[in-house]
Design a protein around this motif. Sequence first.
Motif, PDB file in Angstrom:
ATOM      1  N   PRO A  59       4.889 -16.217 -13.381  1.00 47.14           N
ATOM      2  CA  PRO A  59       4.263 -15.366 -14.394  1.00 47.14           C
ATOM      3  C   PRO A  59       5.316 -14.440 -14.998  1.00 47.14           C
ATOM      4  N   ASP A  60       5.048 -13.974 -16.190  1.00 49.53           N
ATOM      5  CA  ASP A  60       5.945 -13.038 -16.858  1.00 49.53           C
ATOM      6  C   ASP A  60       5.104 -11.915 -17.444  1.00 49.53           C
ATOM      7  N   TRP A  61       4.519 -11.118 -16.568  1.00 51.07           N
ATOM      8  CA  TRP A  61       3.617 -10.041 -16.967  1.00 51.07           C
ATOM      9  C   TRP A  61       4.322  -9.070 -17.892  1.00 51.07           C
ATOM     10  N   PRO A  62       3.737  -8.641 -18.968  1.00 49.71           N
ATOM     11  CA  PRO A  62       2.385  -8.915 -19.471  1.00 49.71           C
ATOM     12  C   PRO A  62       2.346 -10.002 -20.544  1.00 49.71           C
ATOM     13  N   ASP A  63       3.264 -10.938 -20.548  1.00 52.60           N
ATOM     14  CA  ASP A  63       3.336 -11.995 -21.557  1.00 52.60           C
ATOM     15  C   ASP A  63       2.117 -12.926 -21.445  1.00 52.60           C
ATOM     16  N   PRO A  64       1.278 -13.008 -22.477  1.00 52.55           N
ATOM     17  CA  PRO A  64       0.084 -13.861 -22.397  1.00 52.55           C
ATOM     18  C   PRO A  64       0.412 -15.359 -22.346  1.00 52.55           C
ATOM     19  N   ASP A  65       1.628 -15.743 -22.724  1.00 50.75           N
ATOM     20  CA  ASP A  65       2.009 -17.152 -22.624  1.00 50.75           C
ATOM     21  C   ASP A  65       2.303 -17.566 -21.185  1.00 50.75           C
ATOM     22  N   ARG A  66       2.600 -16.590 -20.342  1.00 56.35           N
ATOM     23  CA  ARG A  66       2.828 -16.841 -18.922  1.00 56.35           C
ATOM     24  C   ARG A  66       2.104 -15.752 -18.136  1.00 56.35           C
ATOM     25  N   PRO A  67       0.762 -15.778 -18.103  1.00 59.37           N
ATOM     26  CA  PRO A  67      -0.031 -14.693 -17.532  1.00 59.37           C
ATOM     27  C   PRO A  67       0.131 -14.566 -16.027  1.00 59.37           C
ATOM     28  N   GLN A  68      -0.315 -13.413 -15.531  1.00 58.07           N
ATOM     29  CA  GLN A  68      -0.152 -13.120 -14.113  1.00 58.07           C
ATOM     30  C   GLN A  68      -0.969 -14.029 -13.213  1.00 58.07           C
ATOM     31  N   GLN A  69      -2.031 -14.619 -13.674  1.00 61.57           N
ATOM     32  CA  GLN A  69      -2.861 -15.542 -12.922  1.00 61.57           C
ATOM     33  C   GLN A  69      -3.654 -14.843 -11.820  1.00 61.57           C
ATOM     34  N   MET A  70      -3.044 -14.011 -11.057  1.00 62.30           N
ATOM     35  CA  MET A  70      -3.692 -13.204 -10.018  1.00 62.30           C
ATOM     36  C   MET A  70      -2.710 -12.124  -9.601  1.00 62.30           C
ATOM     37  N   HIS A  71      -3.214 -11.086  -8.933  1.00 62.01           N
ATOM     38  CA  HIS A  71      -2.305 -10.099  -8.363  1.00 62.01           C
ATOM     39  C   HIS A  71      -2.989  -9.363  -7.225  1.00 62.01           C
ATOM     40  N   PHE A  72      -2.180  -8.799  -6.343  1.00 63.21           N
ATOM     41  CA  PHE A  72      -2.669  -7.978  -5.246  1.00 63.21           C
ATOM     42  C   PHE A  72      -2.650  -6.520  -5.676  1.00 63.21           C
ATOM     43  N   GLU A  73      -3.647  -5.765  -5.257  1.00 63.15           N
ATOM     44  CA  GLU A  73      -3.667  -4.307  -5.409  1.00 63.15           C
ATOM     45  C   GLU A  73      -3.532  -3.748  -4.000  1.00 63.15           C
ATOM     46  N   ILE A  74      -2.468  -2.998  -3.764  1.00 58.51           N
ATOM     47  CA  ILE A  74      -2.144  -2.532  -2.425  1.00 58.51           C
ATOM     48  C   ILE A  74      -2.096  -1.019  -2.420  1.00 58.51           C
ATOM     49  N   ARG A  75      -2.972  -0.401  -1.637  1.00 56.51           N
ATOM     50  CA  ARG A  75      -3.012   1.054  -1.533  1.00 56.51           C
ATOM     51  C   ARG A  75      -1.934   1.502  -0.552  1.00 56.51           C
ATOM     52  N   VAL A  76      -1.180   2.554  -0.929  1.00 54.18           N
ATOM     53  CA  VAL A  76      -0.099   3.077  -0.095  1.00 54.18           C
ATOM     54  C   VAL A  76      -0.278   4.579   0.115  1.00 54.18           C
ATOM     55  N   GLU A  77       0.325   5.095   1.194  1.00 54.32           N
ATOM     56  CA  GLU A  77       0.234   6.520   1.489  1.00 54.32           C
ATOM     57  C   GLU A  77       1.277   7.336   0.744  1.00 54.32           C
ATOM     58  N   ASP A  78       2.440   6.749   0.465  1.00 51.80           N
ATOM     59  CA  ASP A  78       3.528   7.448  -0.229  1.00 51.80           C
ATOM     60  C   ASP A  78       4.169   6.462  -1.192  1.00 51.80           C
ATOM     61  N   ILE A  79       3.919   6.633  -2.480  1.00 46.96           N
ATOM     62  CA  ILE A  79       4.377   5.642  -3.457  1.00 46.96           C
ATOM     63  C   ILE A  79       5.903   5.609  -3.572  1.00 46.96           C
ATOM     64  N   GLY A  80       6.564   6.731  -3.358  1.00 46.45           N
ATOM     65  CA  GLY A  80       8.025   6.751  -3.406  1.00 46.45           C
ATOM     66  C   GLY A  80       8.641   5.949  -2.271  1.00 46.45           C
ATOM     67  N   VAL A  81       8.153   6.154  -1.068  1.00 44.67           N
ATOM     68  CA  VAL A  81       8.641   5.406   0.097  1.00 44.67           C
ATOM     69  C   VAL A  81       8.306   3.921  -0.072  1.00 44.67           C
ATOM     70  N   ALA A  82       7.087   3.630  -0.521  1.00 40.60           N
ATOM     71  CA  ALA A  82       6.686   2.238  -0.720  1.00 40.60           C
ATOM     72  C   ALA A  82       7.573   1.562  -1.763  1.00 40.60           C
ATOM     73  N   HIS A  83       7.903   2.274  -2.835  1.00 41.58           N
ATOM     74  CA  HIS A  83       8.787   1.734  -3.870  1.00 41.58           C
ATOM     75  C   HIS A  83      10.138   1.341  -3.269  1.00 41.58           C
ATOM     76  N   GLU A  84      10.719   2.230  -2.503  1.00 40.43           N
ATOM     77  CA  GLU A  84      12.026   1.948  -1.898  1.00 40.43           C
ATOM     78  C   GLU A  84      11.957   0.718  -1.004  1.00 40.43           C
ATOM     79  N   ARG A  85      10.907   0.612  -0.219  1.00 43.45           N
ATOM     80  CA  ARG A  85      10.785  -0.504   0.721  1.00 43.45           C
ATOM     81  C   ARG A  85      10.581  -1.834   0.002  1.00 43.45           C
ATOM     82  N   VAL A  86       9.688  -1.866  -1.010  1.00 40.95           N
ATOM     83  CA  VAL A  86       9.431  -3.156  -1.662  1.00 40.95           C
ATOM     84  C   VAL A  86      10.617  -3.611  -2.506  1.00 40.95           C
ATOM     85  N   THR A  87      11.325  -2.669  -3.132  1.00 39.90           N
ATOM     86  CA  THR A  87      12.498  -3.082  -3.911  1.00 39.90           C
ATOM     87  C   THR A  87      13.616  -3.551  -2.982  1.00 39.90           C
ATOM     88  N   ALA A  88      13.729  -2.946  -1.797  1.00 38.56           N
ATOM     89  CA  ALA A  88      14.709  -3.416  -0.818  1.00 38.56           C
ATOM     90  C   ALA A  88      14.383  -4.833  -0.342  1.00 38.56           C
TER      91      ALA A  88
END
Length: 122
Positions: A59-88
């Motif tokens: 997928p190439d979100w938000p490009d409608p020619d290659r849509p996301q098809q599905m996605h997960f919504e994940i609740r986190v306690e600290d978005i800054g810490v979560a950002h660092e971890r997922v990008t790592a």
Amino acid sequence: MIGRLRAVTLDCPDPGALADFYSELLGMPVTRRDHDWAGIGDGTRPVIDFQRVEDHRAPDWPDPDRPQQMHFEIRVEDIGVAHERVTALGARLLAVSEERPDNLYRVYADPAGHPFCLEFTA
């Protein structure tokens, strides 16, 4: 109710690598791994499976020619810490919404290009 959700399956080029990514992100152990299929689960929630697809077109979100098809919504306690971890782990930040300080979310692409959201609600 007609049935219960057993699993969600994502197409990808490398099932083992994507299973490792979501295992770390969600704290669910890898329960199956072979060349064409991998899965994670903890026995209390539906499993997430990953299947190899040759010539996978991410997928190439938000490009409608290659849509996301599905996605997960994940609740986190600290978005800054979560950002660092997922990008790592190999996630790529796609969009940020901080319009309301009590509800922050960010959209990422996993290593295979599937969008997912991290959300913090105060």
